[in-house]
Design an enzyme around this catalytic site. Structure first.
Site, short mmCIF file in Angstrom:
data_model
loop_
_atom_site.label_atom_id
_atom_site.label_comp_id
_atom_site.label_asym_id
_atom_site.label_seq_id
_atom_site.Cartn_x
_atom_site.Cartn_y
_atom_site.Cartn_z
N ASP A 167 -3.56 10.93 -5.63
CA ASP A 167 -4.81 11.30 -5.25
C ASP A 167 -4.20 12.33 -4.26
O ASP A 167 -4.19 13.50 -4.80
CB ASP A 167 -5.82 10.42 -4.63
CG ASP A 167 -5.11 9.73 -3.07
OD1 ASP A 167 -3.05 9.90 -3.25
OD2 ASP A 167 -5.95 8.39 -2.65
N PHE B 111 -7.98 16.16 6.95
CA PHE B 111 -8.18 15.20 6.53
C PHE B 111 -8.98 14.86 5.35
O PHE B 111 -10.36 15.69 5.48
CB PHE B 111 -8.56 13.70 7.17
CG PHE B 111 -8.22 12.92 6.45
CD1 PHE B 111 -6.39 11.89 6.70
CD2 PHE B 111 -9.70 11.73 6.25
CE1 PHE B 111 -5.96 10.81 6.21
CE2 PHE B 111 -9.02 10.28 5.53
CZ PHE B 111 -7.08 9.69 5.26
N GLY C 297 -6.52 5.00 -4.06
CA GLY C 297 -7.13 6.52 -4.47
C GLY C 297 -7.16 7.11 -5.23
O GLY C 297 -8.49 7.97 -5.71
N ASP D 47 1.23 14.20 1.54
CA ASP D 47 1.09 14.21 2.57
C ASP D 47 2.12 14.28 3.02
O ASP D 47 2.58 15.48 2.91
CB ASP D 47 -0.08 13.22 3.20
CG ASP D 47 -0.02 13.30 4.96
OD1 ASP D 47 -0.05 14.72 5.23
OD2 ASP D 47 -0.69 13.13 5.49
P1 IMP Z 1 2.40 10.17 1.85
O1 IMP Z 1 2.99 9.25 1.70
O2 IMP Z 1 2.17 10.85 4.18
O3 IMP Z 1 2.59 11.38 0.88
O4 IMP Z 1 0.85 9.73 1.81
C1 IMP Z 1 0.27 9.61 0.80
C2 IMP Z 1 -1.05 8.83 0.54
O5 IMP Z 1 -1.45 8.52 2.15
C3 IMP Z 1 -1.70 8.84 -0.36
O6 IMP Z 1 -1.27 8.69 -1.57
C4 IMP Z 1 -2.91 9.14 0.33
O7 IMP Z 1 -3.93 7.11 0.38
C5 IMP Z 1 -2.87 8.90 1.80
N1 IMP Z 1 -2.99 9.51 2.63
C6 IMP Z 1 -2.63 11.56 2.98
N2 IMP Z 1 -3.21 12.40 3.65
C7 IMP Z 1 -4.60 12.17 3.06
C8 IMP Z 1 -6.09 11.77 3.07
O8 IMP Z 1 -6.02 13.68 3.37
N3 IMP Z 1 -7.33 11.59 2.87
C9 IMP Z 1 -7.66 10.60 2.41
N4 IMP Z 1 -6.08 10.48 2.19
C10 IMP Z 1 -4.47 10.71 2.60
MG MG Z 2 -2.84 7.07 -2.78
#
Ligand code: IMP
Ligand code: MG
Length: 172
Positions: free
Chosen positions: A97, A149, A41, A100
């Site tokens: 990128d 998203f 990403g 979340d």
């Molecule tokens: P986390 O571990 O939940 O913080 O997720 C991080 C990863 O989930 C990021 O590196 C993205 O690849 C993916 N991700 C989380 N939210 C989104 C979104 O809104 N759009 C696209 N990818 C997302």
């Molecule tokens: Mg990612």
């Protein structure tokens, strides 16, 4: 078909990335950091960011996969591409990128710290706050959103939309 609702146009993205690049260049003015892009990403953000830096850097990549093809984190994070360079005593800046839940960030920092760097900081294009599950220390963020998203500018849904120059909310 899901609907695409504009969040940032490419001109706004350029300004925000420029501002973060100036901040990073100031903070690392005596250093030559290793920039580590998180695949896939971050590749567009990373390529714009590094071309606006005024300091010498080297670029590495790490591959991580937390998602499968859905839109919420599974919590299980897999390393799909290993870092190949020696990070001992280096200033490391991770470029992501979007943050979340924060689980990927915490996992990545832990993994890279095990390689003995001098410092590790975290830069993300988007800081998405509503679903945060762990305390995540983000040093640089271009843009904050609460929810939704996000796709475009490198961010995907099931592998699609990465090539869009603007950033959108994907409404299912
Ligand atoms: P986390 O571990 O939940 O913080 O997720 C991080 C990863 O989930 C990021 O590196 C993205 O690849 C993916 N991700 C989380 N939210 C989104 C979104 O809104 N759009 C696209 N990818 C997302
Ligand atoms: Mg990612």
């Amino acid at each position: 078909m899901p609907e695409l609702i504009p969040v940032l146009r490419k001109d706004d993205i350029k300004k925000k990335v420029g501002a973060i690049a100036r901040q990073i260049s100031r903070d690392y003015h005596n250093s030559e950091p290793v920039i580590i892009g998180v695949l896939k990403g971050s590749f567009i953000f990373l390529s714009d960011l590094i071309r606006q830096l005024s300091i010498p850097v080297t670029i590495e990549f790490v591959g991580i996969s937390s998602y499968g093809s859905g839109s919420s984190s599974t919590g299980s994070i897999q390393l799909t591409y290993e870092i190949e360079t020696d990070l001992a005593n280096k200033d490391v800046l991770i470029v992501e990128d979007i943050v979340d839940t924060g689980l990927t960030l915490v996992h990545l920092i832990e993994y890279l710290k095990s390689k003995g760097p001098k410092s590790v900081r975290f830069c993300t294009f988007i800081d998405k706050r509503e679903r945060r599950e762990v305390e995540a220390e983000i040093d640089y963020a271009c843009h904050v959103v609460d929810t939704g998203f996000i796709v475009g500018y490198g961010l995907d849904y099931a592998g699609k939309y990465r090539n869009l120059p603007d950033l959108y909310h994907l409404k299912f």
